[in-house]
Design a protein around this motif. Structure first.
Motif, PDB file in Angstrom:
ATOM      1  N   PRO A 260       1.596   2.970  57.045  1.00  0.00           N
ATOM      2  CA  PRO A 260       2.432   4.147  57.301  1.00  0.00           C
ATOM      3  C   PRO A 260       2.280   4.698  58.725  1.00  0.00           C
ATOM      4  O   PRO A 260       1.336   4.383  59.455  1.00  0.00           O
ATOM      5  CB  PRO A 260       1.937   5.176  56.278  1.00  0.00           C
ATOM      6  CG  PRO A 260       1.176   4.393  55.262  1.00  0.00           C
ATOM      7  CD  PRO A 260       0.603   3.232  56.003  1.00  0.00           C
ATOM      8  N   CYS A 358      10.030   6.590  60.496  1.00  0.00           N
ATOM      9  CA  CYS A 358      10.278   7.780  59.703  1.00  0.00           C
ATOM     10  C   CYS A 358      11.640   8.410  59.960  1.00  0.00           C
ATOM     11  O   CYS A 358      12.662   7.897  59.530  1.00  0.00           O
ATOM     12  CB  CYS A 358       9.160   8.798  59.917  1.00  0.00           C
ATOM     13  SG  CYS A 358       9.128  10.080  58.621  1.00  0.00           S
ATOM     14  N   SER A 381       6.384   5.373  57.691  1.00  0.00           N
ATOM     15  CA  SER A 381       6.833   6.748  57.516  1.00  0.00           C
ATOM     16  C   SER A 381       5.695   7.649  57.084  1.00  0.00           C
ATOM     17  O   SER A 381       4.684   7.197  56.544  1.00  0.00           O
ATOM     18  CB  SER A 381       7.968   6.784  56.476  1.00  0.00           C
ATOM     19  OG  SER A 381       8.358   8.110  56.178  1.00  0.00           O
ATOM     20  N   THR A 387      11.814  13.451  52.278  1.00  0.00           N
ATOM     21  CA  THR A 387      11.855  12.448  53.349  1.00  0.00           C
ATOM     22  C   THR A 387      12.203  11.095  52.768  1.00  0.00           C
ATOM     23  O   THR A 387      13.050  10.370  53.310  1.00  0.00           O
ATOM     24  CB  THR A 387      10.501  12.372  54.073  1.00  0.00           C
ATOM     25  OG1 THR A 387      10.112  13.667  54.513  1.00  0.00           O
ATOM     26  CG2 THR A 387      10.586  11.436  55.272  1.00  0.00           C
ATOM     27  N   MET A 388      11.569  10.748  51.654  1.00  0.00           N
ATOM     28  CA  MET A 388      11.857   9.465  51.022  1.00  0.00           C
ATOM     29  C   MET A 388      13.291   9.416  50.504  1.00  0.00           C
ATOM     30  O   MET A 388      13.959   8.370  50.595  1.00  0.00           O
ATOM     31  CB  MET A 388      10.869   9.182  49.902  1.00  0.00           C
ATOM     32  CG  MET A 388      11.107   7.857  49.191  1.00  0.00           C
ATOM     33  SD  MET A 388      11.151   6.413  50.293  1.00  0.00           S
ATOM     34  CE  MET A 388       9.393   6.157  50.586  1.00  0.00           C
ATOM     35  N   HIS A 391      15.417   8.465  53.327  1.00  0.00           N
ATOM     36  CA  HIS A 391      15.337   7.027  53.590  1.00  0.00           C
ATOM     37  C   HIS A 391      16.193   6.245  52.597  1.00  0.00           C
ATOM     38  O   HIS A 391      16.861   5.271  52.962  1.00  0.00           O
ATOM     39  CB  HIS A 391      13.889   6.550  53.487  1.00  0.00           C
ATOM     40  CG  HIS A 391      12.992   7.074  54.561  1.00  0.00           C
ATOM     41  ND1 HIS A 391      13.399   7.229  55.863  1.00  0.00           N
ATOM     42  CD2 HIS A 391      11.685   7.470  54.526  1.00  0.00           C
ATOM     43  CE1 HIS A 391      12.395   7.704  56.585  1.00  0.00           C
ATOM     44  NE2 HIS A 391      11.346   7.846  55.795  1.00  0.00           N
ATOM     45  N   VAL A 408      10.319   0.697  53.201  1.00  0.00           N
ATOM     46  CA  VAL A 408       9.714   1.907  53.757  1.00  0.00           C
ATOM     47  C   VAL A 408       8.328   2.090  53.162  1.00  0.00           C
ATOM     48  O   VAL A 408       8.157   2.065  51.939  1.00  0.00           O
ATOM     49  CB  VAL A 408      10.582   3.149  53.459  1.00  0.00           C
ATOM     50  CG1 VAL A 408       9.945   4.403  54.069  1.00  0.00           C
ATOM     51  CG2 VAL A 408      12.009   2.952  53.975  1.00  0.00           C
ATOM     52  N   GLN A 410       5.414   4.839  53.159  1.00  0.00           N
ATOM     53  CA  GLN A 410       5.262   6.254  53.514  1.00  0.00           C
ATOM     54  C   GLN A 410       3.951   6.845  53.012  1.00  0.00           C
ATOM     55  O   GLN A 410       3.594   6.708  51.839  1.00  0.00           O
ATOM     56  CB  GLN A 410       6.433   7.059  52.943  1.00  0.00           C
ATOM     57  CG  GLN A 410       6.358   8.554  53.241  1.00  0.00           C
ATOM     58  CD  GLN A 410       7.617   9.271  52.820  1.00  0.00           C
ATOM     59  OE1 GLN A 410       8.698   9.004  53.331  1.00  0.00           O
ATOM     60  NE2 GLN A 410       7.494  10.201  51.876  1.00  0.00           N
TER      61      GLN A 410
END
Length: 453
Positions: A260, A358, A381, A387-388, A391, A408, A410
């Motif tokens: 990450p 990110c 990320s 935030t996810m 994405h 991704v 994270q």
């Protein structure tokens, strides 16, 4: 080419369907097409470079066709496009670029242009042995693009009805703009002959996380605004974790391994690189094509950047990518970095792979990655559940448009889920927005994810 640039890059604002306006746009586009056809008809014994230029011009023309043409193309069967392609086989094979548009409907124009593009695309691929295109020739500065032969996963992406032109227009080559939203695009050849690269069903991506990781930020004030950068991290079990992660990556034959954002200090990154370099090269375990040991706030001559250093399976640094969209919140303030100024793509043995960090790959901001036609996005990320979700939204957009799969990895700043997760992972899914963030939790320092259906 110069005569049609104005037509090609003109963009219109979305609005209600107006048949008169649509007809006018279609007529204007056909007029530009006729001018291009007149120029290309002068070519009677096309060389490799002339065919390549013609294909780029035609691709650009089609991409900027009015909506009526693109809608018609979606409805075309592959059989219809192939029949149109075959009608050009003898002329293109002889080096003649003779074609025209007159009173065609959008459907006929889409079929005819789609077939012409496919045939030039096919001829260039068929003659690669006598007309090779080396990586040093991929960038065509005068035409403002990259022209890259497809291979591996790129070459195997299936074409079928209801797909847009952006997904199935060209089958054997990829054309990327040299600049997207003002950001130059850099393509780096980084092929390492990974034997499973051409079969996506065998692909695995490794997601590496750390337990009990704590960021140590430094704060300052600039023009009254609070700013931060990460000065260090505490992760007591990190050394043991990376040993396990590299060993598992080799055992599971992973294509790529990602940590990450802002979780891997320079010292820990050096240990990761050392482990991959010092592996037993006499065994049959293949190293990954790509390793992204997170990112870090690095000081440069142009200020502090949030930088990802990308390595190949031999531990050689192949690329540096700097985050282009700084993070900000009410607690820590704004990320105190100089924004990156380019978009980076790696051409591996199996695919075209881009890297974002990110917020670069999030629906909360305009992102050049939504216009980048690659096979895979790799995204280190750090953020919360929303935030996810951002994405997932961007990942869904690029899958629909190009067929791109996104991975991704994270580290969570906070989460509402009580499942002891130490990270959230978005795997290589065809429908990335169809799963909930709750399902994306990972509670181990290592997990490998297969190419999802």
């Amino acid at each position: 080419m110069e005569n049609i640039v104005g037509l090609i890059w003109t963009k219109t604002l979305p609005g209600p369907v107006d048949s008169q306006a649509e007809t006018s746009a279609f007529d204007a586009w056909k007029n530009g097409a006729r001018k291009l056809a007149e120029r290309q008809e002068l070519i009677t014994n096309a060389s490799r470079d002339e065919l390549r230029r013609a294909l780029i011009e035609l691709d650009m023309l089609f991409r900027n066709a009015p909506g009526s043409v693109h809608k018609a193309y979606r409805n075309l069967t592959e059989k219809r496009i192939e029949e149109a392609r075959e009608s050009f086989a003898s002329s293109i094979g002889d080096g003649h670029l003779s074609w025209s548009l007159s009173d065609e409907t959008p459907e006929l124009a889409a079929s005819r242009m789609g077939g012409l593009i496919r045939e030039i695309d096919r001829v260039l691929a068929e003659r690669r042995s006598q007309w090779p295109i080396a990586p040093s020739e991929w960038h065509l500065e005068q035409l403002g693009c990259w022209f890259i032969p497809r291979q591996g996963v790129s070459a195997l992406r299936p074409a079928r009805r209801l797909q847009a032109y952006s997904k199935r227009g060209l089958l054997f080559h990829r054309i990327l703009p040299a600049v997207i939203q003002g950001y130059p695009v850099q393509v780096v050849d980084t092929r390492t002959l990974h034997t499973t690269a051409s079969d996506a069903r065998k692909w695995k991506m490794g997601a590496c996380l750390f337990k009990a990781l704590e960021l140590k930020p430094e704060f300052c004030s600039i023009a009254g605004d609070k700013r931060f950068r990460v000065a260090s991290v505490e992760a007591p079990s990190a050394d043991d974790a990376i040993s396990e992660q590299i060993a598992q990556a080799l055992n599971e034959n992973c294509i790529a391994v990602v940590w990450p954002e802002l979780t891997v200090s320079p010292e820990l990154r050096a240990k990761i690189v050392e482990l991959i370099r010092d592996r037993d090269v006499t065994d049959e375990l293949e190293a990954p094509e790509i390793l992204i040991p997170g990112t870090w706030h690095e000081k440069t001559d142009h200020g502090t950047v949030n930088r990802a250093r990308i390595y190949d399976g031999y531990g050689e640094e192949r690329l540096r990518y700097d985050k282009i969209a700084p993070y900000a919140d009410d607690g820590w303030g704004m990320e105190n970095i100089t924004a990156g100024d380019r978009v980076c793509v790696l051409a591996t043995e199996g695919a075209l792979i881009a890297v974002a960090i990110c917020l670069d790959f999030c629906d909360v901001c305009q992102t050049p990655f939504s216009e980048l036609d690659v096979d895979v996005m790799l995204v280190p990320s750090m953020g919360n559940d929303r935030t996810m979700q951002g994405h997932q939204t961007t990942a869904a957009q690029v899958e629909v448009r190009f067929g791109t799969r996104s991975f991704v990895v994270q580290h969570p700043t906070q989460t509402t889920f009580m499942d002891h997760r130490i990270g959230a992972i978005l795997p290589l899914l065809k429908e990335p927005a169809a799963v909930s963030v709750k399902e994306l939790g990972q509670n181990t320092v290592w997990a490998a994810y297969k190419w999802g259906s």
